[in-house]
Design a protein around this motif. Structure first.
Motif, PDB file in Angstrom:
ATOM      1  N   THR A   1      11.586  59.083  19.564  1.00  0.00           N
ATOM      2  CA  THR A   1      10.832  58.666  20.488  1.00  0.00           C
ATOM      3  C   THR A   1      11.166  57.146  20.814  1.00  0.00           C
ATOM      4  O   THR A   1      11.184  56.476  19.587  1.00  0.00           O
ATOM      5  CB  THR A   1       9.192  58.854  20.309  1.00  0.00           C
ATOM      6  N   CYS A   2      11.468  56.742  21.758  1.00  0.00           N
ATOM      7  CA  CYS A   2      11.731  55.398  22.219  1.00  0.00           C
ATOM      8  C   CYS A   2      10.369  54.621  22.525  1.00  0.00           C
ATOM      9  O   CYS A   2       9.706  55.327  23.452  1.00  0.00           O
ATOM     10  CB  CYS A   2      12.842  55.095  23.397  1.00  0.00           C
ATOM     11  N   VAL A   3      10.124  53.479  21.953  1.00  0.00           N
ATOM     12  CA  VAL A   3       9.042  52.506  22.519  1.00  0.00           C
ATOM     13  C   VAL A   3       9.598  51.393  23.255  1.00  0.00           C
ATOM     14  O   VAL A   3      10.313  50.916  22.891  1.00  0.00           O
ATOM     15  CB  VAL A   3       8.213  52.171  21.229  1.00  0.00           C
ATOM     16  N   THR A   4       9.209  51.422  24.459  1.00  0.00           N
ATOM     17  CA  THR A   4       9.372  50.299  25.465  1.00  0.00           C
ATOM     18  C   THR A   4       8.226  49.550  25.475  1.00  0.00           C
ATOM     19  O   THR A   4       7.227  49.816  25.755  1.00  0.00           O
ATOM     20  CB  THR A   4       9.804  50.882  26.991  1.00  0.00           C
ATOM     21  N   ASN A   5       8.539  48.273  25.124  1.00  0.00           N
ATOM     22  CA  ASN A   5       7.283  47.097  25.014  1.00  0.00           C
ATOM     23  C   ASN A   5       7.487  46.047  26.006  1.00  0.00           C
ATOM     24  O   ASN A   5       8.578  45.478  26.316  1.00  0.00           O
ATOM     25  CB  ASN A   5       7.700  46.426  23.651  1.00  0.00           C
ATOM     26  N   VAL A   6       6.389  45.804  26.688  1.00  0.00           N
ATOM     27  CA  VAL A   6       6.368  45.156  27.805  1.00  0.00           C
ATOM     28  C   VAL A   6       5.767  43.535  27.412  1.00  0.00           C
ATOM     29  O   VAL A   6       4.365  43.506  27.046  1.00  0.00           O
ATOM     30  CB  VAL A   6       5.457  45.425  29.068  1.00  0.00           C
ATOM     31  N   TRP A   7       6.322  42.540  27.328  1.00  0.00           N
ATOM     32  CA  TRP A   7       5.964  41.277  26.930  1.00  0.00           C
ATOM     33  C   TRP A   7       6.447  40.371  28.301  1.00  0.00           C
ATOM     34  O   TRP A   7       7.515  40.431  28.460  1.00  0.00           O
ATOM     35  CB  TRP A   7       6.478  40.652  25.761  1.00  0.00           C
ATOM     36  N   VAL A   8       5.374  39.445  28.695  1.00  0.00           N
ATOM     37  CA  VAL A   8       5.853  38.326  29.591  1.00  0.00           C
ATOM     38  C   VAL A   8       5.248  37.216  29.258  1.00  0.00           C
ATOM     39  O   VAL A   8       4.252  36.990  28.618  1.00  0.00           O
ATOM     40  CB  VAL A   8       5.212  39.036  31.085  1.00  0.00           C
ATOM     41  N   PRO A   9       6.045  36.097  29.550  1.00  0.00           N
ATOM     42  CA  PRO A   9       5.640  34.754  29.041  1.00  0.00           C
ATOM     43  C   PRO A   9       4.583  34.168  30.018  1.00  0.00           C
ATOM     44  O   PRO A   9       4.257  32.882  29.965  1.00  0.00           O
ATOM     45  CB  PRO A   9       6.905  34.181  29.055  1.00  0.00           C
ATOM     46  N   ASP A  10       4.233  34.595  31.035  1.00  0.00           N
ATOM     47  CA  ASP A  10       3.317  33.885  32.059  1.00  0.00           C
ATOM     48  C   ASP A  10       2.219  33.050  31.685  1.00  0.00           C
ATOM     49  O   ASP A  10       1.145  34.023  30.693  1.00  0.00           O
ATOM     50  CB  ASP A  10       2.557  35.081  33.017  1.00  0.00           C
ATOM     51  N   GLY A  11       2.190  31.932  32.175  1.00  0.00           N
ATOM     52  CA  GLY A  11       1.020  31.111  31.888  1.00  0.00           C
ATOM     53  C   GLY A  11       1.310  29.910  32.260  1.00  0.00           C
ATOM     54  O   GLY A  11       1.957  29.424  33.002  1.00  0.00           O
ATOM     55  N   TYR A  12       0.063  28.903  31.955  1.00  0.00           N
ATOM     56  CA  TYR A  12      -0.024  27.492  32.548  1.00  0.00           C
ATOM     57  C   TYR A  12       0.295  26.828  31.307  1.00  0.00           C
ATOM     58  O   TYR A  12      -0.556  26.806  30.397  1.00  0.00           O
ATOM     59  CB  TYR A  12      -1.120  27.267  33.301  1.00  0.00           C
ATOM     60  N   LYS A  13       0.985  25.564  31.627  1.00  0.00           N
ATOM     61  CA  LYS A  13       0.811  24.440  30.518  1.00  0.00           C
ATOM     62  C   LYS A  13      -0.489  23.691  30.372  1.00  0.00           C
ATOM     63  O   LYS A  13      -1.007  23.260  29.451  1.00  0.00           O
ATOM     64  CB  LYS A  13       2.051  23.498  30.805  1.00  0.00           C
ATOM     65  N   ASP A  14      -1.161  23.466  31.722  1.00  0.00           N
ATOM     66  CA  ASP A  14      -2.235  22.924  31.559  1.00  0.00           C
ATOM     67  C   ASP A  14      -3.547  23.663  32.034  1.00  0.00           C
ATOM     68  O   ASP A  14      -3.266  24.954  32.660  1.00  0.00           O
ATOM     69  CB  ASP A  14      -2.214  21.611  32.485  1.00  0.00           C
ATOM     70  N   ILE A  15      -4.678  23.454  32.063  1.00  0.00           N
ATOM     71  CA  ILE A  15      -5.746  24.215  32.343  1.00  0.00           C
ATOM     72  C   ILE A  15      -5.804  24.749  33.956  1.00  0.00           C
ATOM     73  O   ILE A  15      -5.713  23.953  34.842  1.00  0.00           O
ATOM     74  CB  ILE A  15      -7.173  23.368  32.286  1.00  0.00           C
ATOM     75  N   PRO A  16      -5.847  25.987  34.146  1.00  0.00           N
ATOM     76  CA  PRO A  16      -5.923  26.570  35.431  1.00  0.00           C
ATOM     77  C   PRO A  16      -7.243  26.447  36.043  1.00  0.00           C
ATOM     78  O   PRO A  16      -8.223  26.597  35.385  1.00  0.00           O
ATOM     79  CB  PRO A  16      -5.496  27.935  35.339  1.00  0.00           C
ATOM     80  N   VAL A  17      -7.184  26.858  37.355  1.00  0.00           N
ATOM     81  CA  VAL A  17      -8.631  26.745  38.192  1.00  0.00           C
ATOM     82  C   VAL A  17      -8.846  28.243  38.137  1.00  0.00           C
ATOM     83  O   VAL A  17      -9.991  28.865  37.954  1.00  0.00           O
ATOM     84  CB  VAL A  17      -8.400  26.304  39.501  1.00  0.00           C
ATOM     85  N   ASP A  18      -7.743  29.167  38.494  1.00  0.00           N
ATOM     86  CA  ASP A  18      -7.852  30.571  38.781  1.00  0.00           C
ATOM     87  C   ASP A  18      -7.468  31.343  37.639  1.00  0.00           C
ATOM     88  O   ASP A  18      -6.335  31.480  37.369  1.00  0.00           O
ATOM     89  CB  ASP A  18      -7.253  30.983  39.991  1.00  0.00           C
ATOM     90  N   ARG A  19      -8.038  31.922  36.418  1.00  0.00           N
ATOM     91  CA  ARG A  19      -7.639  32.564  35.392  1.00  0.00           C
ATOM     92  C   ARG A  19      -7.697  34.086  35.816  1.00  0.00           C
ATOM     93  O   ARG A  19      -6.818  34.763  35.182  1.00  0.00           O
ATOM     94  CB  ARG A  19      -8.674  32.358  34.345  1.00  0.00           C
ATOM     95  N   MET A  20      -8.593  34.512  36.828  1.00  0.00           N
ATOM     96  CA  MET A  20      -8.631  35.849  37.099  1.00  0.00           C
ATOM     97  C   MET A  20      -7.561  36.244  38.106  1.00  0.00           C
ATOM     98  O   MET A  20      -7.222  37.470  37.887  1.00  0.00           O
ATOM     99  CB  MET A  20     -10.063  36.312  37.885  1.00  0.00           C
ATOM    100  N   GLY A  21      -6.988  35.486  38.994  1.00  0.00           N
ATOM    101  CA  GLY A  21      -5.788  35.919  39.917  1.00  0.00           C
ATOM    102  C   GLY A  21      -4.798  36.330  39.218  1.00  0.00           C
ATOM    103  O   GLY A  21      -4.501  37.460  39.625  1.00  0.00           O
ATOM    104  N   PRO A  22      -4.183  35.718  38.461  1.00  0.00           N
ATOM    105  CA  PRO A  22      -3.034  36.095  37.703  1.00  0.00           C
ATOM    106  C   PRO A  22      -3.304  37.263  36.696  1.00  0.00           C
ATOM    107  O   PRO A  22      -2.335  38.261  36.778  1.00  0.00           O
ATOM    108  CB  PRO A  22      -2.633  34.774  36.760  1.00  0.00           C
ATOM    109  N   ARG A  23      -4.272  37.603  36.403  1.00  0.00           N
ATOM    110  CA  ARG A  23      -4.544  38.716  35.504  1.00  0.00           C
ATOM    111  C   ARG A  23      -4.755  39.875  36.364  1.00  0.00           C
ATOM    112  O   ARG A  23      -4.258  41.162  36.154  1.00  0.00           O
ATOM    113  CB  ARG A  23      -5.628  38.690  34.574  1.00  0.00           C
ATOM    114  N   ARG A  24      -5.302  39.606  37.480  1.00  0.00           N
ATOM    115  CA  ARG A  24      -5.567  40.743  38.553  1.00  0.00           C
ATOM    116  C   ARG A  24      -4.089  41.138  39.040  1.00  0.00           C
ATOM    117  O   ARG A  24      -3.909  42.284  38.996  1.00  0.00           O
ATOM    118  CB  ARG A  24      -6.394  40.426  39.691  1.00  0.00           C
TER     119      ARG A  24
END
Length: 429
Positions: free
Chosen positions: A179-202
């Motif tokens: 069985t092969c495990v395929t792992n998803v990791w992405v670096p997505d994020g902001y250096k400074d404080i965002p206004v919209d935290r929900m939008g990117p997660r949606r």
């Protein structure tokens, strides 16, 4: 096997048996553990697609030690050398950028044929393969966003890349019978404080839903999702937080990946295992060694590694947990780094298997905490090393530090001819 090794083993075996510990059974259990050794330690996360692309995604490998692999053949040669010094049969963890092909191919167009040489090699070596989409070090990830990108075209590129990666993982499982495990990791994020935290997660959730829509045989392929508390360039906000991926993994029956370096510096993953295991379909561990931050130092047999091993063994979690290594150090011999990390991980598991778990559980339930503490401390100095030496000799690999001269000879004969890097590379954290 030398006579003194056999004698030491027999004495240690009898000592453990006096506490009801079956050493032979422990060694049989250890032989069944397959640790996925990460290929990217061998070339400092450069890969073979877009090698001229600057490393991004919070990646920083330091050091200029000579001998980094420059081609897939060199990397496989180095992996073979490392595995010859590690007891047992294991797996290799590949990132998508390690495709071995003469074609000029984009990440979203990768196909099983681009990894056929890896599969042929794995068959020859008796190894399994795991996989990861590479959502960094690309012009379409330059602004720090991939699967949660606000631009639908860029987001679709990364969705298609992850879809392709899952099919490649299923191909690995079918061809290798593991069985092969395929792992998803992405670096997505902001250096400074965002206004919209929900939008990117949606957007990330919607992307993952599309990626995982294709049903694959779980006997051949399993999906994992990996969180992170922060990274370089995403210090204030990471889209794929632990809470996000824990919720997503539990709701969608995906493996939840816990990386030892992806949490707060005072937080450990060992204490999470017994809780997560009660609810999760399965778990993927990325064993690393953070020093003050997610610095991915070479794994050693430190307290946290021992605690991880104890949790896996005490609660019978090895059958539902996939173990992989994740570190990269360009300041020392890269083959030695693999060997140290793999042998340390296996030694930690063996130590856990040689504890009187049932006795400790009984005295704990009886409220005899004095005996619990006394036995836990005394067993730290029990002769597990004699059992480990026997296991190495039985598997035809060097005992104790006898592997080091072999690595030194390999460095002199093979690695030194490759030269050193120019400047510093950057590494996956």
């Amino acid at each position: 096997m030398q006579v003194n090794q056999i004698a030491s083993f027999q004495m240690a075996k009898e000592l453990y048996a006096s506490h009801g510990i079956d050493v032979e059974k422990a060694l049989e259990a250890l032989a069944q553990v397959k640790v996925s050794m990460h290929c990217w330690q061998g070339d400092d996360v450069r890969g073979f697609l877009n090698r001229d692309q600057e490393l991004t995604g919070g990646i920083a490998v330091t050091g200029n030690y000579p001998g980094a692999a420059r081609t897939a053949d060199e990397l496989r040669q180095d992996l073979e050398k490392a595995f010859s010094l590690i007891p047992g049969k294991h797996k290799v963890n590949l990132h998508a950028i390690y495709a071995d092909t003469d074609e000029r191919v984009e990440l979203d167009q990768l196909a099983p044929r681009h990894f056929a040489k890896w599969v042929e090699w794995a068959k020859e070596q008796g190894l399994g393969l795991d996989f990861n989409p590479t959502c960094f070090s690309h012009q379409k990830s330059a602004d720090g966003f991939t699967l949660s990108h606000p631009d639908p075209q860029i987001r679709q590129f990364w969705i298609d890349h992850c879809k392709a990666s899952r099919r490649i993982g299923a191909y690995f499982g079918q061809e290798l019978g593991q069985t092969c495990v395929t792992n998803v990791w992405v670096p997505d994020g902001y250096k400074d404080i965002p206004v919209d935290r929900m939008g990117p997660r949606r957007r990330l959730k919607e992307s993952l839903d599309e990626i995982f829509a294709e049903q694959l045989d779980p006997a051949l392929h399993l999906d994992a999702v990996e969180s992170k508390v922060f990274g370089i360039g995403s210090e204030s906000y990471v889209v794929g937080s632990h809470e996000f991926y824990m919720g997503y993994g539990l709701q969608n029956n995906k493996l939840i990946c816990l990386d030892a370096g992806h949490f707060h510096p005072t937080e450990t993953i060992s204490n999470k295992l017994s809780s997560l295991a009660l609810f999760a379909e399965g778990m993927l561990l990325h064993i690393s060694r953070p020093v003050r931050w997610d610095s991915d130092h070479v794994v050693i047999m430190d307290d946290e590694l021992l605690d991880i091993a104890r949790e896996l063994v005490r609660h019978d979690l090895l059958s539902k947990t996939h173990i992989g290594l994740d570190f990269f150090d360009a300041s020392i011999n890269r083959v030695a780094a693999w060997v140290i990390g793999m042998r340390s991980t296996l030694k930690a598991l063996l130590r856990a298997m040689l504890e009187p778990t049932e006795l400790l559980r009984q005295v704990e339930l009886a409220g005899d905490y004095t005996t619990r503490l006394a036995l836990m401390e005394e067993f730290k100095s029990y002769p597990f090393g004699a059992i480990w030496d026997f296991y190495c000799a039985k598997n035809g690999v060097p005992v104790r530090e006898a592997w080091l001269p072999e690595v030194k000879a390999y460095e002199k004969e093979v690695l030194s001819a490759r030269g050193s890097k120019l400047g510093e590379a950057k590494k996956l954290v």
